[in-house]
Design an enzyme around this catalytic site. Structure first.
Site, PDB file in Angstrom:
ATOM      1  N   SER A  46       0.806  -1.223   0.000  1.00  6.82           N
ATOM      2  CA  SER A  46       0.000   0.000   0.000  1.00  6.82           C
ATOM      3  C   SER A  46       0.836   1.269   0.000  1.00  6.82           C
ATOM      4  CB  SER A  46      -0.945   0.006   1.199  1.00  6.82           C
ATOM      5  OG  SER A  46      -0.219  -0.094   2.410  1.00  6.82           O
ATOM      6  N   ASN A 112       3.832  -5.487   5.827  1.00 10.09           N
ATOM      7  CA  ASN A 112       2.686  -6.301   6.232  1.00 10.09           C
ATOM      8  C   ASN A 112       3.106  -7.612   6.879  1.00 10.09           C
ATOM      9  OD1 ASN A 112       0.461  -4.620   5.343  1.00 10.09           O
ATOM     10  ND2 ASN A 112       1.161  -5.037   3.275  1.00 10.09           N
TER      11      ASN A 112
END
Length: 223
Positions: A46, A112
């Site tokens: 992201s 992540n």
């Protein structure tokens, strides 16, 4: 001051899962070149996929603009997916190599992994295999590191940060130690992050590009 990224793992996963897939984009130069133009493939999460931003505001589209301004003919392919892990990037990398045949690969993955509590050994192995695959295909690789907040504990924080440098050293790839340098550790850091305190705002994206650009420029200039 302490860096941001204060969301817990569960909230981050829910935030990431709600986001979409970044598209691909290309930069064409007016004058054709006799040699094949460089193809820069950005494999990220992201932080590179414009999460929470308008299209065109992220550091990857800004990279396209900088290349044009400096009259560097190159195609930029943004293969970043919000919420992606190093394992996910590794799983889809072979098809990306075959499809785009990049001359340069920017690997921005791992945040992540940490936020989901995945084993650091797995993250290191995934980044290592992505890098080796890119190099075997003839691409130059730039590894972009990330850091986790102090609340993960000093030992984990140090070991996680070291993963990126270790992979770069092992493979002789280029390295940007911390993508969010000058943002997460800025005096006005709160103002540079979206409400989730994880994703930088549009105002922070030029700094992200400035962090990546010097090493990427060297790779583009190398023969």
């Amino acid at each position: 001051m302490e860096r941001l990224f204060v969301l817990n793992r569960r909230d981050f996963i829910l935030t990431a899962a709600a986001s979409g897939i970044a598209g691909t984009s290309a930069l064409a130069q007016a004058q054709p070149s006799a040699a094949r133009k460089p193809v820069i493939l950005v494999l990220g999460d992201s932080l590179s996929a414009e999460y929470g931003l308008k299209r065109g505001e992220g550091w990857v589209p800004l990279l396209e603009k900088r290349l044009a301004e400096q009259k560097i003919a190159a195609t930029v392919v943004n293969a970043s997916i919000s919420g992606d892990t190093s394992s996910g990037g590794r799983a889809r990398f072979a098809s990306l190599l075959a499809q785009h045949k990049p001359s340069h690969v920017v690997v921005e993955l791992g945040a992540n992994d940490a936020l989901r509590g995945l084993p650091l050994q797995n993250t290191e192995e995934n980044l290592l295999q992505i890098t080796k695959a890119a190099q075997a295909a003839g691409a130059k690789v730039l590894i972009v590191g990330i850091q986790v907040p102090p609340n993960y504990g000093g030992d984990y924080t140090r070991r996680f940060e070291a993963v990126f440098g270790k992979v770069a050293s092992t493979t002789k790839a280029a390295l940007v130690p911390f993508l969010l340098k000058g943002v997460a550790d800025a005096p006005d850091a709160l103002a540079l992050f979206q409400a989730d305190r994880i994703h930088p705002t549009a105002a922070a994206q030029p700094q992200l590009l400035d962090n990546v650009w010097p090493e990427l420029r060297k790779l583009l200039a190398a023969k």
